[in-house]
Design an enzyme around this catalytic site. Structure first.
Site, short mmCIF file in Angstrom:
data_model
loop_
_atom_site.label_atom_id
_atom_site.label_comp_id
_atom_site.label_asym_id
_atom_site.label_seq_id
_atom_site.Cartn_x
_atom_site.Cartn_y
_atom_site.Cartn_z
N TYR A 125 4.17 5.14 11.67
CA TYR A 125 4.51 3.73 11.93
C TYR A 125 5.37 3.06 10.85
CZ TYR A 125 0.30 3.12 9.01
OH TYR A 125 -0.62 3.20 8.00
N ARG B 287 0.87 -1.18 0.00
CA ARG B 287 0.00 0.00 0.00
C ARG B 287 0.90 1.22 0.00
NH1 ARG B 287 -1.06 2.57 4.59
NH2 ARG B 287 -1.27 0.82 6.04
N HIS C 49 -3.53 4.28 4.82
CA HIS C 49 -4.51 3.20 5.01
C HIS C 49 -5.89 3.70 4.58
CE1 HIS C 49 -7.03 0.12 6.74
NE2 HIS C 49 -7.66 1.04 7.43
C1 LIG Z 1 -13.87 -6.83 12.17
C2 LIG Z 1 -13.12 -5.55 12.06
N1 LIG Z 1 -12.14 -5.28 12.92
C3 LIG Z 1 -11.43 -4.12 12.81
C4 LIG Z 1 -11.71 -3.23 11.81
C5 LIG Z 1 -10.90 -1.95 11.67
N2 LIG Z 1 -10.04 -2.12 10.48
C6 LIG Z 1 -10.38 -1.58 9.30
S1 LIG Z 1 -9.27 -1.95 8.12
C7 LIG Z 1 -8.31 -2.81 9.18
C8 LIG Z 1 -7.04 -3.44 8.72
C9 LIG Z 1 -7.26 -4.39 7.61
O1 LIG Z 1 -6.01 -4.82 7.13
P1 LIG Z 1 -5.91 -5.76 5.88
O2 LIG Z 1 -6.84 -6.90 6.02
O3 LIG Z 1 -4.47 -6.08 5.70
O4 LIG Z 1 -6.45 -4.87 4.69
P2 LIG Z 1 -5.85 -3.50 4.10
O5 LIG Z 1 -6.46 -2.39 4.91
O6 LIG Z 1 -4.37 -3.54 4.27
O7 LIG Z 1 -6.27 -3.46 2.69
C10 LIG Z 1 -8.86 -2.81 10.45
C11 LIG Z 1 -8.27 -3.49 11.63
C12 LIG Z 1 -12.77 -3.56 10.93
N3 LIG Z 1 -13.09 -2.73 9.92
N4 LIG Z 1 -13.43 -4.71 11.06
#
Ligand SMILES: Cc1ncc(C[n+]2csc(CCOP(=O)(O)OP(=O)(O)O)c2C)c(N)n1
Ligand SMILES: [Mg+2]
Length: 381
Positions: free
Chosen positions: A271, A258, A262
């Site tokens: 970070y 990415r 985020h």
């Molecule tokens: C069940 C849940 N827990 C926490 C969150 C908060 N949250 C949103 S995105 C994210 C990280 C997701 O990381 P990843 O699966 O690697 O996807 P990326 O954002 O890197 O595309 C989190 C913890 C959420 N949306 N849903």
């Protein structure tokens, strides 16, 4: 103590065809026509330019929070382009390029990130689930769609998207387990972009790869260079063909990055290091694919301008759409609204679109606050 090695011995392959220095493994080069290559490059460029524009629109307050895809265009387009319109896609929240490829109008995507319900609704004949914010919850749904297709004997493949962070959720494991047991036509595309907000991959899993998690559930897993559109395409095409022939699911780990924030609510300088970002910028999927096309003499002049004009026209259409009725904020929260919410809805309706209390003689809200004073809702207490 003597032990007997179990057969088969498990292995996980890695696939790269066009590396970050532009070296092509021509023995593995997929058979894509000039028209297909040009269409894919245009889609990558549109994804990138729209992404940059959307970040600016958010900064200007013209849309809300948005999750950029910058750096992940090859992982998204190399995979989604192997589907037929009659197949299903099941996105998470960072799949703008996938959605564009599947025909979502740009203005509809803008509406989604402006918080408009209409933006999230696929067209009636469109086989795409809407964006999913709760991490990994879309994966059991994808398996359900594939199970239904198998049950009905439909010629349908389901492609589900998620990130590295999603692989720590129970839903991911349950989905892979059921997909394996039922042998259903679903492709799990993990965009391992190294980060789950501020959590790096090494804190997410102690596995050497994400692809190997497939083996535990009895499905094939492969790791690909996710910034190499050709490798993503080749691996996905193989998986889709296999699923279509009734030979079950696959997990594909696209190793990518990415490059941006985020979401627009995030500050990654807190970070991760600048050097890390610079290192991945060198592996940018867009410049790599552009170079590949340039060598084939397929790079179209003026394409950037054409794409920007397409985006500008869509932004204009989006901004010409009448703003929503603020009272619609209360819709679709509960199947049956609780009394507190009904009271708040009535209060909001009495205030009208400008958010001010009604003038004397008009409908009185239950307890009009002083102008400028923040009214505490009962939910907050
Ligand atoms: C069940 C849940 N827990 C926490 C969150 C908060 N949250 C949103 S995105 C994210 C990280 C997701 O990381 P990843 O699966 O690697 O996807 P990326 O954002 O890197 O595309 C989190 C913890 C959420 N949306 N849903
Ligand atoms: Mg991630």
């Amino acid at each position: 103590m003597p032990r007997t090695p179990l057969e088969p011995r498990f292995t996980v392959d890695y696939l790269s065809i066009l590396d970050s220095d532009g070296n092509l493994d021509s023995a593995l080069e997929p058979d894509l026509s000039a028209a297909e290559l040009k269409r894919l490059y245009r889609a990558m460029l549109l994804g990138r330019r729209l992404d940059e524009r959307m970040v600016r629109l958010q900064r200007q307050g013209r849309i809300g929070t948005f999750a950029p895809i910058k750096g992940q265009e090859a992982a998204q387009l190399g995979s989604v382009c192997t589907l037929k319109p009659t197949d299903w896609t099941v996105p998470s929240f960072r799949e703008t390029a996938v959605m564009l490829w599947r025909g979502w109008p740009i203005e509809k995507l803008l509406m989604t990130f402006a918080g408009r319900l209409e933006g999230t609704q696929p067209a009636p004949d469109q086989r795409d689930l809407p964006i999913t914010i709760p991490v990994a919850t879309q994966l059991p749904h994808a398996v359900g769609l594939a199970y239904a297709a198998q049950y009905r004997g439909d010629d349908v493949v389901v492609m589900a998207y998620f990130g590295d962070g999603a692989t720590s959720e129970g839903d991911f494991h349950e989905a892979l387990n059921f997909a394996g047991v039922w042998h259903v036509p679903v492709i799990f595309v993990c965009q391992n972009n190294q980060w789950a907000i501020s959590v790096p991959l090494k804190k997410q899993t102690h596995s050497r790869t994400i692809a190997q998690k497939a083996l535990a559930y009895g499905l094939p897993g492969i790791q690909v260079d996710g910034n190499d559109l050709l490798a993503v395409y080749a691996a996905t095409k193989e998986a889709v063909d296999r699923a279509r022939e009734g030979n079950g699911p696959t997990l594909i780990e696209c190793v990518t990055y990415r490059l941006g924030v985020h979401t627009t609510a995030d500050d990654p300088t807190k970070y991760r290091s600048e050097e890390e970002v610079r290192e991945w910028e060198r592996k940018d999927p867009l410049t790599r694919f552009a170079e590949y096309l340039r060598k084939k003499n397929l790079l179209q002049e003026g394409l950037e301008q054409e794409v920007d004009e397409e985006i500008a026209a869509a932004v204009k259409r989006f901004e010409a759409i009448a703003p929503p009725d603020p009272v619609s904020l209360f819709d679709h929260v509960y199947g049956e609204a609780p009394p507190e919410l009904i009271a708040q809805r009535e209060e909001a309706a009495a205030r009208g679109n400008d958010g001010q209390a009604a003038a004397p003689g008009e409908t009185e809200p239950p307890s009009p606050p002083m102008r400028g004073q923040r009214k505490t809702s009962r939910w907050r207490n």
